[in-house]
Motif scaffolding. Sequence first.
Motif, PDB file in Angstrom:
ATOM      1  N   UNK A 228    -109.456  12.751 -11.605  1.00  0.00           N
ATOM      2  CA  UNK A 228    -109.801  12.714 -13.027  1.00  0.00           C
ATOM      3  C   UNK A 228    -108.831  13.563 -13.844  1.00  0.00           C
ATOM      4  N   UNK A 229    -108.538  13.100 -15.052  1.00  0.00           N
ATOM      5  CA  UNK A 229    -107.868  13.944 -16.032  1.00  0.00           C
ATOM      6  C   UNK A 229    -108.907  14.933 -16.542  1.00  0.00           C
ATOM      7  N   UNK A 419     -98.310   7.087 -11.238  1.00  0.00           N
ATOM      8  CA  UNK A 419     -97.046   7.779 -11.004  1.00  0.00           C
ATOM      9  C   UNK A 419     -96.349   7.196  -9.774  1.00  0.00           C
ATOM     10  N   UNK A 420     -95.039   7.275  -9.769  1.00  0.00           N
ATOM     11  CA  UNK A 420     -94.263   6.704  -8.654  1.00  0.00           C
ATOM     12  C   UNK A 420     -94.548   7.414  -7.340  1.00  0.00           C
ATOM     13  N   UNK A 421     -95.101   8.631  -7.406  1.00  0.00           N
ATOM     14  CA  UNK A 421     -95.501   9.357  -6.194  1.00  0.00           C
ATOM     15  C   UNK A 421     -96.680   8.700  -5.489  1.00  0.00           C
ATOM     16  N   UNK A 422     -97.370   7.803  -6.198  1.00  0.00           N
ATOM     17  CA  UNK A 422     -98.575   7.183  -5.661  1.00  0.00           C
ATOM     18  C   UNK A 422     -99.852   7.783  -6.220  1.00  0.00           C
ATOM     19  N   UNK A 423     -99.729   8.886  -6.954  1.00  0.00           N
ATOM     20  CA  UNK A 423    -100.892   9.522  -7.564  1.00  0.00           C
ATOM     21  C   UNK A 423    -101.394   8.683  -8.746  1.00  0.00           C
ATOM     22  N   UNK A 424    -102.708   8.605  -8.890  1.00  0.00           N
ATOM     23  CA  UNK A 424    -103.326   7.838  -9.977  1.00  0.00           C
ATOM     24  C   UNK A 424    -104.365   8.724 -10.659  1.00  0.00           C
ATOM     25  N   UNK A 425    -104.207   8.905 -11.965  1.00  0.00           N
ATOM     26  CA  UNK A 425    -105.156   9.690 -12.752  1.00  0.00           C
ATOM     27  C   UNK A 425    -106.016   8.740 -13.594  1.00  0.00           C
ATOM     28  N   UNK A 426    -107.282   9.092 -13.734  1.00  0.00           N
ATOM     29  CA  UNK A 426    -108.194   8.322 -14.573  1.00  0.00           C
ATOM     30  C   UNK A 426    -108.646   9.212 -15.726  1.00  0.00           C
ATOM     31  N   UNK A 427    -108.526   8.714 -16.954  1.00  0.00           N
ATOM     32  CA  UNK A 427    -108.922   9.492 -18.126  1.00  0.00           C
ATOM     33  C   UNK A 427    -110.343   9.103 -18.549  1.00  0.00           C
ATOM     34  N   UNK A 461     -97.704  12.297 -19.704  1.00  0.00           N
ATOM     35  CA  UNK A 461     -98.684  11.225 -19.551  1.00  0.00           C
ATOM     36  C   UNK A 461    -100.105  11.778 -19.508  1.00  0.00           C
ATOM     37  N   UNK A 462    -100.306  12.849 -18.752  1.00  0.00           N
ATOM     38  CA  UNK A 462    -101.655  13.417 -18.602  1.00  0.00           C
ATOM     39  C   UNK A 462    -102.129  14.057 -19.903  1.00  0.00           C
ATOM     40  N   UNK A 463    -101.296  14.920 -20.490  1.00  0.00           N
ATOM     41  CA  UNK A 463    -101.689  15.592 -21.728  1.00  0.00           C
ATOM     42  C   UNK A 463    -101.789  14.597 -22.878  1.00  0.00           C
ATOM     43  N   UNK A 464    -100.845  13.665 -22.944  1.00  0.00           N
ATOM     44  CA  UNK A 464    -100.831  12.706 -24.050  1.00  0.00           C
ATOM     45  C   UNK A 464    -102.038  11.805 -24.074  1.00  0.00           C
ATOM     46  N   UNK A 465    -102.421  11.297 -22.915  1.00  0.00           N
ATOM     47  CA  UNK A 465    -103.567  10.395 -22.886  1.00  0.00           C
ATOM     48  C   UNK A 465    -104.849  11.161 -23.218  1.00  0.00           C
ATOM     49  N   UNK A 466    -104.885  12.455 -22.846  1.00  0.00           N
ATOM     50  CA  UNK A 466    -106.043  13.273 -23.213  1.00  0.00           C
ATOM     51  C   UNK A 466    -106.086  13.529 -24.715  1.00  0.00           C
TER      52      UNK A 466
END
Length: 504
Positions: A228-229, A419-427, A461-466
């Motif tokens: 989660x974000x 992210x290209x690392x494979x990590x996925x965040x959900x906002x 990406x994380x801060x902006x979407x928040x």
Amino acid sequence: MKILTGEQMIAAEKAAYAEGSQAKDFMENAGKNIASYVLKMLQDDSPEKTNRSFTIALLCGKGNNGGDAYVAGRYLLKSGLSVFSLDAFSEKECSPLNQINKKKFIACGGSEKKIESLKKFKNLILLDGLLGIGFRAPIDDHIKKIIQFVNNLKILTISIDIPSGLDANVGLQAPQTTVIKAHTTLYLGQPKLGFFLGNAWDFIGKLEKIDFGIEKKFIDSIPSSFSLVENKKFFKYLPKISRVQHKYSRGLVTVYAGQKGMFGAAKLTTEACLRTGAGIVKLFCSKEIYSNPSACIPEIVKLKVESKEDVPDNVLKQSKSLLLGPGLGQEKKTEEILRTILNQTQKPLVLDADGINLYAKSNYKLHENVLMTPHLGEMKRLLGEELKKSPHWIKQVLNYVKSKNISLILKGAPSFVFFKSGEIKVCPWGDPGMATAGSGDVLSGILAALLAQGLSVENTAILGVYIHSRAGEIAAKKLSSHCVIASDITNNISHVFQEILRQQ
């Protein structure tokens, strides 16, 4: 915070049991903390009323969720509330722990009623413990009728762990569409992936964590790409303020946006850039925007660019970030200008809207500091195929991100960050009122400004979407979800910054 599927959460609990944890202790902890949440909610929402003004109904299934509800009911009875249970199954169908806690609930003064009695009560709160994370479709007709009856009454419903009828692995999938409509979901331990898939987000309500006593090491032992974000560490992400900074040190954003008939996209996205802290914004624009004083706010520097020969190389070299796409249209000369810009710079950039649509047609090479912001329709065009059913579309998008070596925000309710690392965040932030023309233009402006101020693509990406989602929430609280427009989101960016600054 790590997101798990239902199967992964069950595996974590089994690992805990193997090392001596007891299901009865987990149930006691969960029920006690659920009751504490309900009592605090009543106190916060109606401080002028006594708890005895409310009645709690427990909708109990045959498994551990039903047992959690009985435990919560026992603690709520002790607080002075009136509590009764609605039992969907006969006692012999229920798990041993469920039966034990039902008897304790009755011994404390709890009672049983038929589900039809719900119509008689006012100031009623329903605790949904009917189905848990082990549920898989199809749903039994008997249970389906109970859920439909409850939803039709529009009772304030708090779901334990997951709204009944929702699949914790894959979310809401046809033909299973009968789900408890929760005001709040009190998830146990970790949020479940199914909350965010299909149309499940429409049934979850507010998300709140309930600790039930499982040790962190058992959660850590389960691998997951999803998290989660959260809004707890954003102060560390914010660009630093210097007393000797100037507009160029704060960051120049170059924007290519807004052609004939789409002036609003350019205005919205450039204003959001400035409001998020960019020192200066230069807009490559058509002659119609260039010659129209009202097409942008006065702080924007407009440069007339109508062919690839007009692209000023010196501006690209000065830029700290670029934003390409909002309201551009898809004419051939526009595509040529876009390609020229991309060929001349390796600066961090946001590719949005028609920038994405033009790229989907031409598929030219992108550098690694690209952040794309498609909605579902644009994502389909990028993939060149339909998105698969949940959760299989996630792998489609992630494979695309890895193949292009970029980062991507898939806009929606909720938004996913890949992210290209494979990590996925959900906002999990945002408001339905944000489904309005220009909302995405505001997001792209926010992102470009953060990139220009030196944030990494990932942190941007994380801060902006928040920031975007939270500003939409604040706007909706002031105006209602019915009345939010895109510029209202921009007008509340500063309030989000003030909230984040208070974290220090």
